[in-house]
Write an enzyme that holds these catalytic residues in place. Structure first.
Site: not given
Lengths: 488, 427
Positions: A216, A295, A379, A383, A412, A416
């Site tokens: 992702c 990572h 802002h 994710h 919502h 995802n």
């Protein structure tokens, strides 16, 4: 300890430390000017004449200055701009209400009522709404994931996003110099980037890349790659497409840990245009400031926490380990440690340093100081991996409900959507009219590996509330209150 | 759940769901009326047969799209049943949707229509046959099956739970689908469901009133909403063209009283059935008619009961027709009282409680047009009919102008009835 200081004391500390250079500069200039004024005009002229300016000296000095300036400007990294981006809006025919999802689950998993119960509990607490979308093949009982259907979904999502982007930016296919497509779980031959080249008839000398398997957080990896390429190639632009194709990856077994992605992952995609051209400087929406990649794969637990495998029946699915949130927290800490010094104002960095020293030397029981990132960013786009992820980050970074609103509302409305969720969140902020010129945005993505990637953007111009985009027809209904448990 | 494939006739069956395109507000419910609950064990099955042009070139998604739009106007049929604390069923409008079934048939449409002339029960393979239950909350109330024939023709089979509404409501739904396909916007308000009223305390009904004859109480079926039959019911249909019809009407008319096609046909069939049931003559019949004007949501049925004082076999069909014509319509309160006695929990049947004749002559089945094409033929039946049987008088194809009669009777009666009827329509 610093949290207990009254607000005005904190401000009194922050303002001078953040602007320390100005604070030092003013007294020095003042002292020098006073000295000069004391001397009087004739004295100044004498000093000036005594400097013996020689023609050769002047020439050499200006040559030196020009040389230094040129070297500086040449070695400065090119500014990378985000001209515009577009998100895929799924059609109403893809809509999956909770009740339909549960009914289908019951029919597909009729021999495993416990697994159906589990899915129901997950869905109730997931934070998803009733308008998320799944591709047509998954609407069947049982799902019908053929390769043709997967390609169909890829074409629908990617082409729709790119068409929308081309309309917004008026870019011609022949002008695209770099193409990067990232889709983690669907990697056909020819690649998805070849599919784009074929559809839009891109140039034969295009630099195309296809990133698969990177999870992702691959969206920001693509942005990082685009940035590096744009440093090497002058006067170019890059088209980045981030998506996740659901069709071939719907888990058809009944292991609980592997059913979780079925409940959360939904259709979505985004297309982004980056550029280093001078001409785009004025029309670009955002400027890319930093990309920081972390990572944690070297640690075995982190490596295995999102793991694709076969279940005892031979059905392939993605296993999410129970330690996921802990590992995500660790990865975030790593990422913050790197990004903190780059973005935090001096006052926060000093406080962090003092608390760190204090904990080491004086008293290990002091609470570690969490830098206030709200001072570095206006802002936040976190994710939308799931409700737990957003809750965890909100707690760790001490963010208010409004800061995480974009993430929660994206979860919502769209579910995802994997690597493209950050763009839906950015689109939400714009649609709400909250994006102002000069605002700084922090995009944080997590993904298998385990990776935590961040990107920092700065808003480049005034952004009018867009009249197109995925939120267009529903933004007025948001924000909604999302109950802890939705009664099905 | 899915009708089994008879001899490989129907194959390649795929299931999915279609719901409303836009979100229904949460916590919307629909409470069926007493009349609706009286019909809950019955299911309407309508099959529209379309020629090749209607669905030519359409992918499955293109067929589903207008359904998503039309269902915005029908949040109730997309919902699922729940039981209130009192046990009374109600529908939660949770956008679950209608079941959408795709199938293929190895025959051409003409071959199929020939086959069903002989054997109408084959048509059960063109409509979904899932009943409501055993899990009320996960049973769709409306199912659609699109079967593609070898020649390219398509049949659209609708299974519509009678608790939602009568034949007129079902026809209205499908006609609206045709309009949406044509690009028109339906002239129907979107939100017809209302928030649940908290425990309506009905005035205690008169517990001593008898149940009306039209509505028959059956043994508790629990959450499996289909009546238990003592014998297997079979459907068969026959058509009566305009000439045969007027011939029959003139035969039956008596002293200048003209009888409508429904009355004439019903009287004749009543007598024929009387002949084939010598031991248990149907002295009492139920007559069902739909209200056309001032319809509320759901079932708008006018039910009446006719009692013959003399043996049917000896009666003159004209007398029977006269009885039917002058039948008094049951007051709706009588039916409502029967249902209300235990707050809608008991189970009833209307079709087949007595031999039932349903007048569906005015049903607007042939009004639909799908992409400008009218259906070649429309077949209609009711499933979940009680042991006494039901006879439905339907409009014939517009070109013929006559009537189609669908009889649902115990299976051993079908052949006998056919031979009796031949006597009437041979001369």
């Amino acid at each position: 300890m610093p949290e207990m200081l009254p607000k005005y004391v904190k401000l009194g500390y922050q303002y001078p430390v953040d602007h320390i250079l100005t604070f030092l500069f003013i007294p020095i200039m003042a002292a020098v000017s006073i000295q000069i004024l004391k001397l009087g005009p004739e004295e100044i002229l004498t000093i000036w004449n005594s400097l013996h300016f020689d023609f050769v000296q002047i020439l050499c000095s200006s040559f030196l200055v020009t040389l230094i300036a040129t070297v500086y400007f040449m070695s400065k990294p090119r500014s990378i701009y985000l001209v515009d981006y577009a998100c895929y809006k799924p059609p109403i025919t893809s809509r999956v209400p909770f009740s339909t999802f549960m009914e289908h689950s019951r029919l597909i998993l009729k021999d495993n009522p416990k697994s159906v119960e589990f899915q129901m509990r997950i869905l109730e607490r997931s934070g998803l709404g009733e308008e998320t979308s799944l591709p047509p093949a998954i609407h069947y009982i049982p799902p019908n994931p053929t390769m043709e259907a997967a390609r169909g979904e890829a074409e629908a999502v990617i082409f729709s996003a790119i068409d929308s982007l081309m309309q917004k930016t008026s870019i011609k296919p022949k002008d695209i110099d770099i193409l990067i497509v990232n889709c983690s779980l669907f990697s056909p031959t020819p690649s998805l980037s070849a599919m784009v080249v074929n559809k839009y008839k891109l140039r034969s000398n295009i630099k195309s890349f296809n990133l698969s398997g990177m999870g992702c957080s691959a969206g920001l990896i693509s942005i990082d790659l685009a940035r590096d390429l744009l440093q090497v190639h002058p006067n170019s632009n890059a088209l980045v497409v981030s998506t996740e194709i659901i069709t071939p990856n719907y888990y058809q077994g009944s292991e609980r840990a592997m059913l979780l992605p079925n409940c959360l992952f939904r259709m979505g995609g985004a297309a982004i245009l980056l550029s280093n051209k001078r001409g785009d400087r004025n029309r670009a929406k955002y400027k890319l400031v930093h990309v920081v990649r972390t990572h944690k794969g070297a640690d075995d637990k982190a490596y295995k926490c999102v793991y694709e495998q076969e279940d005892p029946q031979g059905k392939v699915g993605i296993n999410l380990s129970k330690d996921l949130m802990i590992i995500a927290g660790e990865a975030l800490k790593s990422n913050i440690t790197t990004i903190g010094p780059l973005v935090l104002p001096a006052s926060e960095q000093l406080l962090f340093l003092f608390t760190l020293i204090g904990r080491k030397i004086f008293n290990p029981k002091w609470k570690p100081y969490i830098p206030d990132f709200k001072q570095a960013f206006e802002h936040f786009c976190i994710h939308a991996g799931g409700r737990a992820v957003i809750d965890e980050l909100q707690k760790n970074l001490q963010l208010s409900a409004e800061h995480v609103e974009a993430s929660r509302m994206t979860l919502h409305r769209f579910g995802n959507t994997s690597s493209s969720s950050l763009w839906y969140e950015l689109s939400y902020i714009e649609a709400k009219g909250r994006m102002k010129n000069g605002d700084r945005i922090w995009q944080i993505a997590f993904g298998s590996g385990f990776k935590c990637n961040s990107a920092v953007w700065k808003c480049n111009r005034r952004i009018k509330t867009p009249n197109n985009g995925p939120w267009q027809d529903c933004i007025d209904r948001y924000p909604v209150h999302i109950p802890e448990i939705v009664k099905l | 759940m899915v009708s089994s494939m008879a001899e490989g006739l129907i194959y390649d069956i795929k299931l999915s769901s279609v719901g409303p395109g836009t979100v229904t507000e949460p916590d919307m419910v629909h409470e069926p009326s007493d009349m609706d609950l009286a019909m809950k064990l019955h299911y309407l099955k309508v099959i529209y047969y379309f020629g090749k042009q209607a669905f030519e070139g359409l992918t499955t998604l293109k067929i589903k799209e207008p359904l998503f739009m039309v269902l915005n106007y029908f949040p109730v049929i997309c919902g699922r049943f729940r039981r209130a604390e009192s046990g009374r069923p109600y529908i939660k409008c949770n956008d679950c949707g209608v079941r959408f079934i795709e199938a293929k048939c190895e025959k051409t449409m003409d071959e199929w229509l020939e086959m069903t002339k002989e054997n109408a029960s084959l048509e059960k393979y063109l409509t979904p046959n899932q009943i409501i239950g055993p899990e009320l909350g996960f049973s769709p109330t409306v199912l659609l099956q699109f079967t593609k024939f070898k020649c390219g023709g398509m049949s659209m089979g609708l299974s519509w739970a009678h608790v939602l509404g009568d034949a007129f409501s079902a026809a209205e739904f499908l006609n609206l689908l045709g309009k949406v396909v044509a690009g028109e916007k339906p002239n129907r308000p979107i939100n017809l469901a209302h928030l649940k009223t908290n425990s309506t305390n009905p005035e205690s009904p008169l517990t001593n009133t008898e149940d009306p004859l039209s509505v028959k109480r059956v043994g508790p079926v629990g959450d499996i909403w289909i009546p238990v039959n003592n014998c297997k019911m079979e459907a068969f249909s026959f058509s009566v063209n305009a000439t045969q019809l007027s011939h029959l009407q003139s035969k039956i008319s008596n002293n200048g009283t003209d009888f409508s096609p429904f009355e004439a046909l019903s009287a004749v069939i009543w007598q024929c059935i009387g002949k084939i049931r010598p031991e248990s003559e149907p002295k009492v019949v139920t007559i069902c008619k739909m209200m056309e004007q001032n319809r509320a949501d759901g079932n708008n049925l006018l039910i009446s009961v006719v009692k013959a004082a003399y043996p049917i076999v000896e009666a003159n069909p004209s007398e029977l027709a006269a009885l039917m014509k002058n039948a008094a319509i049951d007051k709706i309160e009588k039916i409502e009282n029967a249902i209300e006695k235990d707050n809608g929990v008991s189970d009833f049947i209307v079709y087949g409680g007595n031999l039932t004749f349903a007048n569906l002559e005015e049903a607007k089945f042939y009004e639909i047009d799908y992409r400008g094409e009218k259906p070649i033929y429309v077949s209609y039946r009711v499933d979940g009919v009680g042991d006494e049987g039901a006879v439905l008088v339907l409009p014939g194809p517009p070109k013929n102008g006559g009537r189609t009669v669908m009889a649902i009777l115990p299976e051993n009666e079908a052949t006998e009835l056919k031979s009796e009827l031949k006597k009437w329509f041979m001369d």
